[in-house]
Design a protein around this motif. Structure first.
Motif, PDB file in Angstrom:
ATOM      1  N   SER A 370      10.759   0.911  33.985  1.00 54.95           N
ATOM      2  CA  SER A 370      11.972   1.726  33.842  1.00 54.95           C
ATOM      3  C   SER A 370      12.334   1.952  32.376  1.00 54.95           C
ATOM      4  CB  SER A 370      13.143   1.072  34.579  1.00 54.95           C
ATOM      5  OG  SER A 370      13.629  -0.068  33.893  1.00 54.95           O
ATOM      6  N   HIS A 371      11.922   1.033  31.492  1.00 55.72           N
ATOM      7  CA  HIS A 371      12.167   1.208  30.063  1.00 55.72           C
ATOM      8  C   HIS A 371      11.222   2.238  29.441  1.00 55.72           C
ATOM      9  CE1 HIS A 371      14.951  -2.191  29.667  1.00 55.72           C
ATOM     10  NE2 HIS A 371      14.134  -2.886  30.441  1.00 55.72           N
ATOM     11  N   LEU A 372      10.123   2.529  30.111  1.00 56.52           N
ATOM     12  CA  LEU A 372       9.102   3.418  29.557  1.00 56.52           C
ATOM     13  C   LEU A 372       9.273   4.866  30.004  1.00 56.52           C
ATOM     14  CD1 LEU A 372       5.961   1.149  30.171  1.00 56.52           C
ATOM     15  CD2 LEU A 372       7.589   1.072  28.283  1.00 56.52           C
ATOM     16  N   VAL A 373      10.338   5.143  30.791  1.00 51.17           N
ATOM     17  CA  VAL A 373      10.562   6.482  31.341  1.00 51.17           C
ATOM     18  C   VAL A 373      11.467   7.286  30.418  1.00 51.17           C
ATOM     19  CG1 VAL A 373      11.510   7.773  33.293  1.00 51.17           C
ATOM     20  CG2 VAL A 373      10.318   5.607  33.693  1.00 51.17           C
ATOM     21  N   PRO A 374      11.044   8.459  29.962  1.00 47.36           N
ATOM     22  CA  PRO A 374      11.930   9.307  29.155  1.00 47.36           C
ATOM     23  C   PRO A 374      13.185   9.683  29.947  1.00 47.36           C
ATOM     24  CG  PRO A 374       9.659  10.081  29.014  1.00 47.36           C
ATOM     25  CD  PRO A 374       9.694   9.052  30.100  1.00 47.36           C
ATOM     26  N   PRO A 375      14.357   9.664  29.344  1.00 52.04           N
ATOM     27  CA  PRO A 375      15.593  10.018  30.055  1.00 52.04           C
ATOM     28  C   PRO A 375      15.510  11.405  30.694  1.00 52.04           C
ATOM     29  CG  PRO A 375      16.093   9.047  27.912  1.00 52.04           C
ATOM     30  CD  PRO A 375      14.603   9.277  27.942  1.00 52.04           C
ATOM     31  N   ARG A 430      -2.989  -5.674  26.431  1.00 56.98           N
ATOM     32  CA  ARG A 430      -3.215  -4.772  25.294  1.00 56.98           C
ATOM     33  C   ARG A 430      -2.090  -3.751  25.104  1.00 56.98           C
ATOM     34  NH1 ARG A 430      -8.417  -4.141  23.438  1.00 56.98           N
ATOM     35  NH2 ARG A 430      -8.074  -1.901  23.170  1.00 56.98           N
ATOM     36  N   VAL A 431      -1.112  -3.706  26.028  1.00 56.76           N
ATOM     37  CA  VAL A 431      -0.055  -2.689  25.940  1.00 56.76           C
ATOM     38  C   VAL A 431       1.055  -3.155  24.994  1.00 56.76           C
ATOM     39  CG1 VAL A 431       1.681  -1.390  27.213  1.00 56.76           C
ATOM     40  CG2 VAL A 431      -0.530  -1.878  28.276  1.00 56.76           C
ATOM     41  N   PRO A 432       1.343  -2.410  23.918  1.00 56.96           N
ATOM     42  CA  PRO A 432       2.458  -2.758  23.021  1.00 56.96           C
ATOM     43  C   PRO A 432       3.770  -2.230  23.603  1.00 56.96           C
ATOM     44  CG  PRO A 432       1.299  -0.854  22.158  1.00 56.96           C
ATOM     45  CD  PRO A 432       0.598  -1.231  23.440  1.00 56.96           C
ATOM     46  N   VAL A 433       4.451  -3.039  24.404  1.00 56.57           N
ATOM     47  CA  VAL A 433       5.577  -2.533  25.185  1.00 56.57           C
ATOM     48  C   VAL A 433       6.752  -2.109  24.310  1.00 56.57           C
ATOM     49  CG1 VAL A 433       4.954  -3.725  27.309  1.00 56.57           C
ATOM     50  CG2 VAL A 433       6.371  -4.898  25.629  1.00 56.57           C
ATOM     51  N   ARG A 434       7.018  -2.799  23.204  1.00 56.62           N
ATOM     52  CA  ARG A 434       8.140  -2.395  22.340  1.00 56.62           C
ATOM     53  C   ARG A 434       7.922  -0.991  21.774  1.00 56.62           C
ATOM     54  NH1 ARG A 434      11.979  -5.753  20.860  1.00 56.62           N
ATOM     55  NH2 ARG A 434      11.867  -7.912  21.584  1.00 56.62           N
ATOM     56  N   ARG A 435       6.718  -0.741  21.325  1.00 55.48           N
ATOM     57  CA  ARG A 435       6.423   0.587  20.801  1.00 55.48           C
ATOM     58  C   ARG A 435       6.479   1.630  21.921  1.00 55.48           C
ATOM     59  NH1 ARG A 435       0.899   2.384  17.545  1.00 55.48           N
ATOM     60  NH2 ARG A 435       1.437   4.602  17.368  1.00 55.48           N
ATOM     61  N   ALA A 436       6.035   1.260  23.120  1.00 54.13           N
ATOM     62  CA  ALA A 436       6.069   2.195  24.244  1.00 54.13           C
ATOM     63  C   ALA A 436       7.502   2.579  24.593  1.00 54.13           C
ATOM     64  CB  ALA A 436       5.382   1.563  25.462  1.00 54.13           C
ATOM     65  N   ILE A 437       8.421   1.608  24.568  1.00 56.68           N
ATOM     66  CA  ILE A 437       9.825   1.888  24.880  1.00 56.68           C
ATOM     67  C   ILE A 437      10.418   2.802  23.812  1.00 56.68           C
ATOM     68  CG2 ILE A 437      12.109   0.845  25.117  1.00 56.68           C
ATOM     69  CD1 ILE A 437      10.656  -1.681  26.201  1.00 56.68           C
ATOM     70  N   SER A 438      10.139   2.500  22.566  1.00 58.11           N
ATOM     71  CA  SER A 438      10.655   3.326  21.469  1.00 58.11           C
ATOM     72  C   SER A 438      10.109   4.748  21.544  1.00 58.11           C
ATOM     73  CB  SER A 438      10.283   2.682  20.136  1.00 58.11           C
ATOM     74  OG  SER A 438      10.725   3.469  19.060  1.00 58.11           O
ATOM     75  N   ASP A 439       8.817   4.886  21.833  1.00 58.91           N
ATOM     76  CA  ASP A 439       8.207   6.214  21.928  1.00 58.91           C
ATOM     77  C   ASP A 439       8.788   7.031  23.078  1.00 58.91           C
ATOM     78  OD1 ASP A 439       6.637   5.585  19.776  1.00 58.91           O
ATOM     79  OD2 ASP A 439       4.783   5.268  20.928  1.00 58.91           O
ATOM     80  N   ALA A 440       9.267   6.356  24.131  1.00 65.22           N
ATOM     81  CA  ALA A 440       9.868   7.067  25.269  1.00 65.22           C
ATOM     82  C   ALA A 440      11.287   7.526  24.964  1.00 65.22           C
ATOM     83  CB  ALA A 440       9.863   6.169  26.503  1.00 65.22           C
ATOM     84  N   GLY A 441      11.841   7.083  23.827  1.00 63.75           N
ATOM     85  CA  GLY A 441      13.191   7.494  23.455  1.00 63.75           C
ATOM     86  C   GLY A 441      14.276   6.613  24.010  1.00 63.75           C
ATOM     87  N   ASN A 442      13.936   5.349  24.364  1.00 66.76           N
ATOM     88  CA  ASN A 442      14.896   4.420  24.940  1.00 66.76           C
ATOM     89  C   ASN A 442      15.200   3.285  23.965  1.00 66.76           C
ATOM     90  OD1 ASN A 442      15.130   5.690  27.516  1.00 66.76           O
ATOM     91  ND2 ASN A 442      13.128   4.866  28.063  1.00 66.76           N
ATOM     92  N   PRO A 443      16.385   2.677  24.072  1.00 66.72           N
ATOM     93  CA  PRO A 443      16.692   1.507  23.225  1.00 66.72           C
ATOM     94  C   PRO A 443      15.806   0.319  23.617  1.00 66.72           C
ATOM     95  CG  PRO A 443      18.419   1.843  24.868  1.00 66.72           C
ATOM     96  CD  PRO A 443      17.516   3.042  24.939  1.00 66.72           C
ATOM     97  N   VAL A 444      15.334  -0.412  22.629  1.00 59.77           N
ATOM     98  CA  VAL A 444      14.440  -1.549  22.881  1.00 59.77           C
ATOM     99  C   VAL A 444      15.278  -2.804  23.084  1.00 59.77           C
ATOM    100  CG1 VAL A 444      12.533  -2.927  22.005  1.00 59.77           C
ATOM    101  CG2 VAL A 444      12.663  -0.487  21.453  1.00 59.77           C
ATOM    102  N   PRO A 445      15.191  -3.454  24.263  1.00 63.53           N
ATOM    103  CA  PRO A 445      15.943  -4.700  24.478  1.00 63.53           C
ATOM    104  C   PRO A 445      15.521  -5.775  23.498  1.00 63.53           C
ATOM    105  CG  PRO A 445      15.090  -3.822  26.551  1.00 63.53           C
ATOM    106  CD  PRO A 445      14.442  -3.048  25.448  1.00 63.53           C
ATOM    107  N   GLU A 446      16.411  -6.743  23.301  1.00 61.69           N
ATOM    108  CA  GLU A 446      16.124  -7.818  22.359  1.00 61.69           C
ATOM    109  C   GLU A 446      14.863  -8.580  22.768  1.00 61.69           C
ATOM    110  OE1 GLU A 446      18.190 -11.940  20.675  1.00 61.69           O
ATOM    111  OE2 GLU A 446      19.396 -10.451  21.764  1.00 61.69           O
TER     112      GLU A 446
END
Length: 448
Positions: A370-375, A430-446
């Motif tokens: 859900s964090h990886l989905v563009p709004p 191998r998935v960089p989840v923080r970068r994936a969330i940022s690239d989707a345009g969502n705030p990155v949780p702590e």
């Protein structure tokens, strides 16, 4: 005064969101009984026995003139249902995003599945084709319904809430499954006192899951809200929209990488869920009552497991927690290969292990995605997610069925599924989840 008004508005918004979340939980409560009572416990062994009644002297049935070993018919039917879901989900997902009206589509999927499940009451004798057809309809409808249900998560929960909300949804589903399984166990074991044959008791249990599904779906339909869609102006047909979604997802390669990893390891999870009862009854010579108790144990421990893994994710992050659960899945399947026949205690131990990792691995995968989905593209992207969740889960049952068809051994079939967890682990790591969330345009949780 202005500050008080803002605070009151925020409080009202939070209260409305919690109310909507509680309604959302109840769709898991409604449809998870199908997954538990029908797909996991009763239908596999029962449909296999019906197919065997219709088999020729060599143990084969012949749907559409194709020779199929009776013991593989259920697995092949599950695979076919998933292929049907793959064809339908893009159309429904695109329609949901274009119109912004998910509830009517959710209602249609839910009541189609509930009606097909209720119709399983008429499955008996040698009507294996009827059983296969009803399974295909019910399973495909459940996949479509879950795609729409999951797509509400980014809309009803703030980023920091999603692990907890997703885990509670799974916990609700497993609690409902446990409750209904207790009633199923009483009915099945005491069928004589109720004036029912064993076959009739199984058919009542199957049909009751459909009635439960339909009745409790009314709660989320009353509480969930449709929202206007940013993509309302799109008029592309479903498969053109799917192609557009895939092109858009190419702009988010880390989201695609997560979906590939999830596709593989979840295929293994779904296959274990659907084939465990067949393995227990056909390879380990366990009775139906033993299988019901084992699945009941899974349901009870899955409630605790989903909540516990949700808490672990708060301190260790969702990704690490999921990776740990995949290691546990591989170990559990390896142990399952060596289980002795006719020994229910060891089967219960295995069921306990499955219960502790099952809910958490699924709930955290959903909240992480859900964090990886563009709004504004929730249904569109969750259509792709559901195709990974159930839509591509025909590979595991197909491998399971082919392995059994070639070897005649369910032990060989069950151990073949370890590959899904090993490969899925390697890809997810191998998935960089923080970068994936940022690239989707969502705030990155702590912590993620």
């Amino acid at each position: 005064m202005g500050t008080d008004t803002v605070q009151a508005g925020a409080a009202d918004e939070a209260a409305d969101r919690r109310r909507e979340q509680r309604g959302w939980y109840f769709y898991d409560w409604a449809c998870s009984v199908y997954s538990t009572s029908v797909l996991t416990v009763f239908l596999g062994p029962y449909l296999t026995s019906v197919a065997k009644n219709a088999a020729d002297a060599d143990g084969y049935v012949h749907p559409l003139g194709i020779p199929v070993r009776a013991g593989s018919f259920f697995a092949y039917s599950v695979s076919l249902s998933v292929i049907v879901a793959v064809l339908v989900m893009p159309l429904v997902g695109a329609a949901a995003d274009r119109g912004g009206r998910k509830k009517p589509l959710l209602a249609a999927a839910a009541y189609t599945g509930a009606a097909a499940t209720t119709g399983m009451f008429f499955l008996g004798g040698d009507r294996y084709l009827l059983g296969g057809a009803l399974l295909v309809v019910a399973n495909a409808a459940q996949s479509v319904g879950m795609m729409l249900y999951n797509s509400y998560l980014p809309q009803i929960a703030a980023p920091e809430e999603r692990d907890a909300v997703s885990s509670k949804g799974w916990a609700f589903g497993y609690a409902a499954g446990a409750l209904v399984l207790v009633a199923n166990l009483v009915l099945y074991m005491g069928h004589d006192s109720f004036g029912l044959s064993e076959s009739a008791a199984v058919r009542v249990c199957l049909a009751s899951a459909g009635l439960w599904w339909g009745a409790f779906t009314l709660i989320p339909l009353r509480r969930l809200r449709d929202r206007s869609s940013a993509t309302r102006e799109s008029t592309a047909p479903g498969f053109r929209q799917l192609a557009a979604t895939v092109r858009d997802m190419r702009r988010h390669p880390h989201t695609l990488a997560f979906l590939l990893a999830y596709l593989i390891y979840n295929d293994g999870i779904q296959t274990v869920i659907s084939q465990a009862s067949v393995y227990g009854s056909e390879e380990l010579d366990l009775g139906q009552s033993t299988l019901i108790v084992a699945v009941l144990l899974v349901q009870v421990l899955a409630v605790a497991g989903a909540l516990a893994l949700g808490r672990l994710a708060r301190t260790h992050g969702a990704k690490r927690t999921i990776l740990g659960s995949l290691v546990a899945w591989a170990v559990i399947l390896g142990a399952g290969f060596f289980l002795p026949a006719g020994a229910p205690v060891w089967f219960f131990v295995l069921a306990a292990g499955i219960g502790l990792v099952l809910g958490g691995s699924q709930a955290l995968s959903r909240s992480l995605f859900s964090h990886l989905v563009p709004p504004g593209k929730e249904a569109e992207y969750f259509s792709a997610y559901e195709m990974s969740d159930r839509g591509m889960s025909w590979l595991g049952p197909l491998l399971f069925g082919i392995t059994y068809q070639l070897t005649g051994s369910y032990r060989d079939a069950i151990i073949s599924l370890v590959a899904f967890f090993v490969i899925g682990f390697a890809l997810l790591a191998r998935v960089p989840v923080r970068r994936a969330i940022s690239d989707a345009g969502n705030p990155v949780p702590e912590r993620i």
